[in-house]
Motif scaffolding. Sequence first.
Motif, mmCIF file in Angstrom:
data_model
loop_
_atom_site.group_PDB
_atom_site.id
_atom_site.type_symbol
_atom_site.label_atom_id
_atom_site.label_comp_id
_atom_site.label_asym_id
_atom_site.label_seq_id
_atom_site.Cartn_x
_atom_site.Cartn_y
_atom_site.Cartn_z
ATOM 1 N N LEU A 4 -65.225 0.339 -8.816
ATOM 2 C CA LEU A 4 -64.731 -1.022 -8.963
ATOM 3 C C LEU A 4 -65.580 -1.696 -10.034
ATOM 4 O O LEU A 4 -66.802 -1.774 -9.895
ATOM 5 C CB LEU A 4 -64.844 -1.790 -7.653
ATOM 6 N N VAL A 5 -64.946 -2.159 -11.075
ATOM 7 C CA VAL A 5 -65.682 -2.747 -12.191
ATOM 8 C C VAL A 5 -65.167 -4.161 -12.429
ATOM 9 O O VAL A 5 -64.008 -4.363 -12.792
ATOM 10 C CB VAL A 5 -65.527 -1.906 -13.469
ATOM 11 N N GLU A 6 -66.056 -5.114 -12.218
ATOM 12 C CA GLU A 6 -65.693 -6.518 -12.394
ATOM 13 C C GLU A 6 -65.924 -6.972 -13.836
ATOM 14 O O GLU A 6 -66.798 -6.445 -14.534
ATOM 15 C CB GLU A 6 -66.524 -7.432 -11.478
ATOM 16 N N SER A 7 -65.158 -7.962 -14.225
ATOM 17 C CA SER A 7 -65.362 -8.616 -15.516
ATOM 18 C C SER A 7 -64.825 -10.040 -15.424
ATOM 19 O O SER A 7 -64.102 -10.372 -14.487
ATOM 20 C CB SER A 7 -64.669 -7.853 -16.653
ATOM 21 N N GLY A 8 -65.206 -10.854 -16.405
ATOM 22 C CA GLY A 8 -64.649 -12.197 -16.491
ATOM 23 C C GLY A 8 -65.545 -13.312 -16.027
ATOM 24 O O GLY A 8 -65.182 -14.482 -16.120
ATOM 25 N N GLY A 9 -66.724 -12.978 -15.526
ATOM 26 C CA GLY A 9 -67.636 -14.035 -15.116
ATOM 27 C C GLY A 9 -68.233 -14.734 -16.322
ATOM 28 O O GLY A 9 -67.983 -14.366 -17.471
ATOM 29 N N GLY A 10 -69.012 -15.755 -16.058
ATOM 30 C CA GLY A 10 -69.655 -16.478 -17.140
ATOM 31 C C GLY A 10 -69.983 -17.900 -16.746
ATOM 32 O O GLY A 10 -70.083 -18.231 -15.571
ATOM 33 N N LEU A 11 -70.147 -18.726 -17.771
ATOM 34 C CA LEU A 11 -70.485 -20.129 -17.581
ATOM 35 C C LEU A 11 -69.238 -20.982 -17.645
ATOM 36 O O LEU A 11 -68.353 -20.740 -18.480
ATOM 37 C CB LEU A 11 -71.466 -20.584 -18.654
ATOM 38 N N ALA A 12 -69.174 -21.970 -16.783
ATOM 39 C CA ALA A 12 -68.055 -22.900 -16.802
ATOM 40 C C ALA A 12 -68.545 -24.259 -16.352
ATOM 41 O O ALA A 12 -69.582 -24.368 -15.689
ATOM 42 C CB ALA A 12 -66.931 -22.420 -15.887
ATOM 43 N N GLN A 13 -67.827 -25.263 -16.725
ATOM 44 C CA GLN A 13 -68.153 -26.605 -16.249
ATOM 45 C C GLN A 13 -67.310 -26.914 -15.012
ATOM 46 O O GLN A 13 -66.226 -26.345 -14.814
ATOM 47 C CB GLN A 13 -67.883 -27.633 -17.337
ATOM 48 N N ALA A 14 -67.820 -27.814 -14.218
ATOM 49 C CA ALA A 14 -67.074 -28.232 -13.039
ATOM 50 C C ALA A 14 -65.694 -28.725 -13.454
ATOM 51 O O ALA A 14 -65.561 -29.492 -14.416
ATOM 52 C CB ALA A 14 -67.834 -29.331 -12.310
ATOM 53 N N GLY A 15 -64.694 -28.242 -12.737
ATOM 54 C CA GLY A 15 -63.323 -28.601 -13.054
ATOM 55 C C GLY A 15 -62.600 -27.585 -13.917
ATOM 56 O O GLY A 15 -61.360 -27.624 -14.023
ATOM 57 N N ASP A 16 -63.361 -26.695 -14.542
ATOM 58 C CA ASP A 16 -62.773 -25.675 -15.402
ATOM 59 C C ASP A 16 -62.193 -24.525 -14.585
ATOM 60 O O ASP A 16 -62.304 -24.498 -13.348
ATOM 61 C CB ASP A 16 -63.826 -25.130 -16.361
ATOM 62 N N SER A 17 -61.636 -23.567 -15.310
ATOM 63 C CA SER A 17 -61.060 -22.372 -14.697
ATOM 64 C C SER A 17 -61.695 -21.114 -15.277
ATOM 65 O O SER A 17 -62.132 -21.099 -16.436
ATOM 66 C CB SER A 17 -59.545 -22.321 -14.948
ATOM 67 N N LEU A 18 -61.751 -20.093 -14.455
ATOM 68 C CA LEU A 18 -62.158 -18.756 -14.888
ATOM 69 C C LEU A 18 -61.262 -17.747 -14.179
ATOM 70 O O LEU A 18 -60.790 -18.013 -13.065
ATOM 71 C CB LEU A 18 -63.613 -18.462 -14.522
ATOM 72 N N ARG A 19 -61.082 -16.587 -14.797
ATOM 73 C CA ARG A 19 -60.359 -15.508 -14.136
ATOM 74 C C ARG A 19 -61.231 -14.267 -14.116
ATOM 75 O O ARG A 19 -61.675 -13.795 -15.168
ATOM 76 C CB ARG A 19 -59.031 -15.194 -14.832
ATOM 77 N N VAL A 79 -57.216 -5.989 -9.876
ATOM 78 C CA VAL A 79 -57.120 -7.162 -9.005
ATOM 79 C C VAL A 79 -57.746 -8.339 -9.737
ATOM 80 O O VAL A 79 -58.781 -8.181 -10.400
ATOM 81 C CB VAL A 79 -57.843 -6.915 -7.669
ATOM 82 N N TYR A 80 -57.122 -9.481 -9.601
ATOM 83 C CA TYR A 80 -57.592 -10.676 -10.300
ATOM 84 C C TYR A 80 -57.967 -11.769 -9.311
ATOM 85 O O TYR A 80 -57.414 -11.850 -8.213
ATOM 86 C CB TYR A 80 -56.497 -11.210 -11.232
ATOM 87 N N LEU A 81 -58.880 -12.608 -9.735
ATOM 88 C CA LEU A 81 -59.176 -13.831 -8.993
ATOM 89 C C LEU A 81 -59.131 -14.984 -9.982
ATOM 90 O O LEU A 81 -60.024 -15.120 -10.825
ATOM 91 C CB LEU A 81 -60.550 -13.764 -8.315
ATOM 92 N N GLN A 82 -58.079 -15.754 -9.898
ATOM 93 C CA GLN A 82 -57.950 -16.945 -10.725
ATOM 94 C C GLN A 82 -58.645 -18.088 -10.019
ATOM 95 O O GLN A 82 -58.277 -18.449 -8.894
ATOM 96 C CB GLN A 82 -56.483 -17.284 -10.961
ATOM 97 N N MET A 83 -59.635 -18.650 -10.656
ATOM 98 C CA MET A 83 -60.439 -19.711 -10.050
ATOM 99 C C MET A 83 -60.208 -20.999 -10.830
ATOM 100 O O MET A 83 -60.586 -21.088 -12.005
ATOM 101 C CB MET A 83 -61.924 -19.327 -10.064
ATOM 102 N N ASN A 84 -59.600 -21.957 -10.187
ATOM 103 C CA ASN A 84 -59.327 -23.252 -10.802
ATOM 104 C C ASN A 84 -60.161 -24.336 -10.145
ATOM 105 O O ASN A 84 -60.662 -24.170 -9.025
ATOM 106 C CB ASN A 84 -57.844 -23.595 -10.670
ATOM 107 N N ARG A 85 -60.303 -25.448 -10.838
ATOM 108 C CA ARG A 85 -61.050 -26.607 -10.320
ATOM 109 C C ARG A 85 -62.403 -26.149 -9.775
ATOM 110 O O ARG A 85 -62.772 -26.457 -8.637
ATOM 111 C CB ARG A 85 -60.241 -27.331 -9.260
#
Length: 121
Positions: A4-19, A79-85
């Motif tokens: 299982l290999v994850e990707s897509g993390g990083g820095l975001a501001q509050a209210g932003d989105s990451l996947r 598999v994806y995790l869409q993270m909003n707000r």
Amino acid sequence: QVQLVESGGGLAQAGDSLRLSCAASGRTFSRYVMGWFRQAPGKERESVAAIRWSGGSTYYADSVKGRFTISRDNAKNTVYLQMNRLRLDDTAVYYCAADPNGRLPPQPYYWGRGTQVTVSS
């Protein structure tokens, strides 16, 4: 061997989105439940969201309901995790996990190495 290999993390501001993405290999996952867990500094690892590979039933922790969406792409074995707000308390290392016994929420047997998500104000 399951990988299982994850990707897509990083820095975001509050209210932003990451996947986040989790590329899975080494098995046929049709009977599996795939999940995302997270662990913040000084806290225990907690389940965030999960999805049954076959059928698509989902599970969400109360803290992310309405903000996060888990999905899977059968053709890509991903598999994806869409993270909003995003909120400050979403800051954690996020782990992809797999339960070969199909439990929802999952009790994982396999884990990825994790990807850091940091949310700033």
